[in-house]
Design a protein around this motif. Structure first.
Motif, mmCIF file in Angstrom:
data_model
loop_
_atom_site.group_PDB
_atom_site.id
_atom_site.type_symbol
_atom_site.label_atom_id
_atom_site.label_comp_id
_atom_site.label_asym_id
_atom_site.label_seq_id
_atom_site.Cartn_x
_atom_site.Cartn_y
_atom_site.Cartn_z
ATOM 1 N N LEU A 105 0.836 -1.196 0.000
ATOM 2 C CA LEU A 105 0.000 0.000 0.000
ATOM 3 C C LEU A 105 0.872 1.247 0.000
ATOM 4 C CD1 LEU A 105 -2.837 1.359 0.393
ATOM 5 C CD2 LEU A 105 -2.403 1.178 2.856
ATOM 6 N N GLU A 106 1.848 1.261 0.879
ATOM 7 C CA GLU A 106 2.735 2.425 1.002
ATOM 8 C C GLU A 106 3.549 2.631 -0.259
ATOM 9 O OE1 GLU A 106 6.224 4.025 4.086
ATOM 10 O OE2 GLU A 106 5.379 2.002 4.281
ATOM 11 N N SER A 107 4.152 1.574 -0.785
ATOM 12 C CA SER A 107 5.031 1.714 -1.947
ATOM 13 C C SER A 107 4.261 2.078 -3.206
ATOM 14 C CB SER A 107 5.829 0.428 -2.166
ATOM 15 O OG SER A 107 4.956 -0.689 -2.331
ATOM 16 N N ALA A 108 3.065 1.518 -3.396
ATOM 17 C CA ALA A 108 2.287 1.812 -4.601
ATOM 18 C C ALA A 108 1.851 3.269 -4.636
ATOM 19 C CB ALA A 108 1.071 0.892 -4.674
ATOM 20 N N PHE A 109 1.318 3.753 -3.538
ATOM 21 C CA PHE A 109 0.852 5.145 -3.524
ATOM 22 C C PHE A 109 2.011 6.137 -3.425
ATOM 23 C CE2 PHE A 109 -3.244 3.196 -2.649
ATOM 24 C CZ PHE A 109 -4.093 4.015 -3.392
ATOM 25 N N LEU A 110 3.162 5.696 -2.912
ATOM 26 C CA LEU A 110 4.332 6.567 -2.942
ATOM 27 C C LEU A 110 4.751 6.840 -4.384
ATOM 28 C CD1 LEU A 110 6.581 8.115 -1.505
ATOM 29 C CD2 LEU A 110 7.871 5.967 -1.368
ATOM 30 N N GLY A 111 4.698 5.808 -5.215
ATOM 31 C CA GLY A 111 4.995 6.008 -6.629
ATOM 32 C C GLY A 111 4.024 6.973 -7.282
ATOM 33 N N LEU A 112 2.743 6.850 -6.956
ATOM 34 C CA LEU A 112 1.746 7.766 -7.501
ATOM 35 C C LEU A 112 1.985 9.180 -7.005
ATOM 36 C CD1 LEU A 112 -0.872 8.270 -9.086
ATOM 37 C CD2 LEU A 112 -2.144 7.651 -7.018
ATOM 38 N N PHE A 113 2.346 9.322 -5.752
ATOM 39 C CA PHE A 113 2.587 10.656 -5.200
ATOM 40 C C PHE A 113 3.789 11.321 -5.855
ATOM 41 C CE2 PHE A 113 4.577 13.533 -2.112
ATOM 42 C CZ PHE A 113 3.512 14.369 -1.820
ATOM 43 N N LEU A 114 4.838 10.550 -6.094
ATOM 44 C CA LEU A 114 6.067 11.127 -6.634
ATOM 45 C C LEU A 114 5.979 11.412 -8.128
ATOM 46 C CD1 LEU A 114 8.759 8.957 -4.795
ATOM 47 C CD2 LEU A 114 8.145 11.326 -4.317
ATOM 48 N N THR A 123 -7.069 16.401 -6.043
ATOM 49 C CA THR A 123 -7.680 15.628 -4.960
ATOM 50 C C THR A 123 -7.105 14.218 -4.899
ATOM 51 O OG1 THR A 123 -9.726 16.896 -5.169
ATOM 52 C CG2 THR A 123 -9.856 14.788 -4.006
ATOM 53 N N VAL A 124 -6.926 13.592 -6.057
ATOM 54 C CA VAL A 124 -6.355 12.247 -6.092
ATOM 55 C C VAL A 124 -4.910 12.265 -5.601
ATOM 56 C CG1 VAL A 124 -5.683 10.336 -7.605
ATOM 57 C CG2 VAL A 124 -7.906 11.446 -7.897
ATOM 58 N N HIS A 125 -4.177 13.315 -5.966
ATOM 59 C CA HIS A 125 -2.790 13.415 -5.497
ATOM 60 C C HIS A 125 -2.747 13.584 -3.978
ATOM 61 C CE1 HIS A 125 1.381 15.203 -5.315
ATOM 62 N NE2 HIS A 125 1.558 14.130 -6.077
ATOM 63 N N TRP A 126 -3.670 14.372 -3.438
ATOM 64 C CA TRP A 126 -3.776 14.492 -1.978
ATOM 65 C C TRP A 126 -4.116 13.134 -1.364
ATOM 66 C CZ3 TRP A 126 -8.208 13.419 0.844
ATOM 67 C CH2 TRP A 126 -8.166 13.744 2.203
ATOM 68 N N PHE A 127 -5.019 12.397 -1.997
ATOM 69 C CA PHE A 127 -5.417 11.083 -1.500
ATOM 70 C C PHE A 127 -4.227 10.120 -1.492
ATOM 71 C CE2 PHE A 127 -7.061 6.758 -2.353
ATOM 72 C CZ PHE A 127 -7.822 6.583 -1.211
ATOM 73 N N SER A 128 -3.349 10.228 -2.484
ATOM 74 C CA SER A 128 -2.168 9.362 -2.506
ATOM 75 C C SER A 128 -1.267 9.646 -1.309
ATOM 76 C CB SER A 128 -1.400 9.544 -3.814
ATOM 77 O OG SER A 128 -0.797 10.822 -3.900
ATOM 78 N N ALA A 129 -1.161 10.928 -0.915
ATOM 79 C CA ALA A 129 -0.374 11.265 0.272
ATOM 80 C C ALA A 129 -0.989 10.658 1.524
ATOM 81 C CB ALA A 129 -0.270 12.785 0.415
ATOM 82 N N VAL A 130 -2.315 10.694 1.620
ATOM 83 C CA VAL A 130 -3.000 10.102 2.767
ATOM 84 C C VAL A 130 -2.739 8.595 2.834
ATOM 85 C CG1 VAL A 130 -5.258 9.641 3.809
ATOM 86 C CG2 VAL A 130 -4.788 11.883 2.803
ATOM 87 N N MET A 131 -2.778 7.922 1.691
ATOM 88 C CA MET A 131 -2.569 6.477 1.672
ATOM 89 C C MET A 131 -1.130 6.108 1.998
ATOM 90 S SD MET A 131 -5.568 5.515 1.262
ATOM 91 C CE MET A 131 -5.313 3.753 1.141
ATOM 92 N N VAL A 132 -0.174 6.932 1.581
ATOM 93 C CA VAL A 132 1.217 6.698 1.958
ATOM 94 C C VAL A 132 1.363 6.791 3.476
ATOM 95 C CG1 VAL A 132 3.559 7.645 1.865
ATOM 96 C CG2 VAL A 132 2.213 7.436 -0.234
#
Length: 449
Positions: A105-114, A123-132
């Motif tokens: 979960l952490e690694s997948a959304f970290l890739g999306l965030f970066l 909003t989706v980018h903010w959501f990726s930070a929350v999931m990280v």
């Protein structure tokens, strides 16, 4: 030096080095969400750049945490085979869930965030930070649940062949010791993240460049640090300490240097424990405080080491005592420093108070020391038990791995980790020197491509 000591030193070194990285990622995860939330609500590009900058710092820590953490998984089988064979049916489940769920979960959304900011909505980018952030904190939860079972075993059956099995997985996850330890540990991670962010902000202001980002980092870091520094003492530290006193009286007695059972037990501010005489040398004490902290009354009896069999005393009593006092002393400094900094920030004087900025900058290593001392307190306090009350440490290590083999691999790890530490320092220094502006330029170039 026997094999048991070498195996303990081996694991102590690898886990101590490893935890230098997760404590920052878990702390930064929450702070990045705060930065992204402000950016989303205000539309501020500066707060967005600040979040991207700390996202890169987070990523570097995450990578080094993974690299340094993988060997510990193998050490369960190589150095602690007896323990793994008998308790694997219990500890294997939360450790597996940490890898399968939270890590991915952490690694997948970290890739999306970066790398996905220009490809998804704000909003989706903010959501990726929350999931990280959630991924890093869920990871910490499963690890602490595993350790909590070793500290305070619950929801298990002891089989005729000596193996342990889980009776209720939910009771294992909701172990009261684990919940208190988790709250205390994660607050400590926030302290680390907040101090590091404050230190970088102070560095920028002292250098006289990137001052707008320095102010942002100080504002978020100082506010988060003053809250976390208070919460880590009360209620999380207070509640956890009372629970330890109830279930591990030898640990509390050794932490406080209380050799004799006492009514109205004092708290030792300074002194040296003397196991031979059963006293504290050169003590500075405050009477009745320990009884009050544990039981809420100044006249309560606190069990000392004299009521505990000598073979159940913590095996490294002086180290345990000093670790606890280092942790407690630094915690007091955190509250004082961040309270003063918060007052200066509220009055609009922090950004120009160079003495305060220097204090913030120079204090950034202290949460690492405090967190390490805290974990040493927890693990040394459990000794001589590997699983408290059920398996001694002397019965859990791998009997076929000699002390010489353990020493040889320990020296190898020390050399390799020294190189990793040097590389990490270079990468972090480069990111801080380049600043948030370079992150914005790279993002723009990637979008153009």
């Amino acid at each position: 030096m026997n094999a048991e000591i070498m195996h303990r030193l081996h694991f102590a070194f690898t886990v101590t080095f490893h935890y230098l990285f997760p404590q920052l990622t878990m702390g930064l995860g929450l702070l990045i969400v705060i930065l992204k939330t402000v950016a989303l609500r205000t539309g501020s590009e500066q707060w967005d750049k600040a979040a991207r900058f700390w996202g890169r710092i987070f990523a570097i820590n995450f990578i080094f945490g993974v690299v340094s953490g993988i060997p510990m998984e193998f050490q369960f089988g190589t150095n602690w085979a007896r323990f793994s064979r008998l308790s694997g049916g219990v500890i294997g489940q939360p450790l597996a869930m940490e890898g399968v769920f939270s890590f991915f979960l952490e690694s997948a959304f970290l890739g999306l965030f970066l790398y996905g900011e220009k490809r998804v909505s704000r909003t989706v980018h903010w959501f990726s930070a929350v999931m990280v952030w959630l991924g890093s904190w869920i990871s910490g939860f499963f690890i602490i649940v595993t350790d909590a079972w070793m500290q305070h075993p619950v929801a298990y059956n002891l089989m005729p062949d000596g193996h342990f099995e889980v009776v209720s997985f939910w009771k294992l996850l909701l172990n009261p010791w684990g919940l208190l330890q988790y709250a205390h540990n994660m607050t400590g991670a926030v302290v680390t993240g907040a101090f590091v962010m404050s230190a970088v902000g102070a560095f920028y202001l002292l250098e006289g460049h990137r001052e707008e980002y320095g102010r942002i980092f100080l504002k978020v870091g100082v506010v988060a640090a003053v809250i976390a520094s208070i919460v880590i003492i009360f209620p999380t530290g207070d509640l956890h300490g009372k629970y330890v006193a109830r279930h591990q009286p030898a640990a509390i007695a050794a932490m406080e240097g209380l050799f004799k059972t006492t009514n109205g037990a004092p708290i030792v501010l300074m002194g040296q424990p003397n196991e031979q005489t059963g006293e504290i040398d050169n003590p500075i004490v405050v009477n009745d405080v320990l009884s009050y902290l544990i039981y809420g009354t100044t006249k309560a009896e606190v069990q000392g080491l004299d009521q505990i069999p000598r073979d159940q005393w913590p095996t490294a009593l002086p180290l345990l005592y000093y670790s606890y006092h280092i942790m407690a002393g630094l915690g007091t400094w955190f509250v004082l420093l961040m309270t003063v900094s918060a007052i200066l920030l509220w009055r609009g004087k922090l950004y120009g108070a160079r003495w305060a900025l220097w204090a913030l900058l120079l204090s950034f290593p202290l949460p690492y020391i405090a967190n390490t001392a805290g974990w040493m307190t927890a693990e040394l306090g459990r000794q001589p038990w590997l699983i408290y009350g059920l398996m001694r440490t002397a019965d859990g290590f791998s009997g076929t791995v000699s002390a010489g083999n353990a020493l040889f691999t320990l020296l190898g790890f020390m050399g390799l980790y020294a190189l990793l530490g040097l590389l990490f320092t270079v990468l972090i220094y480069r990111e801080i020197s380049n600043g948030p502006e370079s992150i914005a330029k790279e993002s723009a170039a990637a979008a153009a491509d």
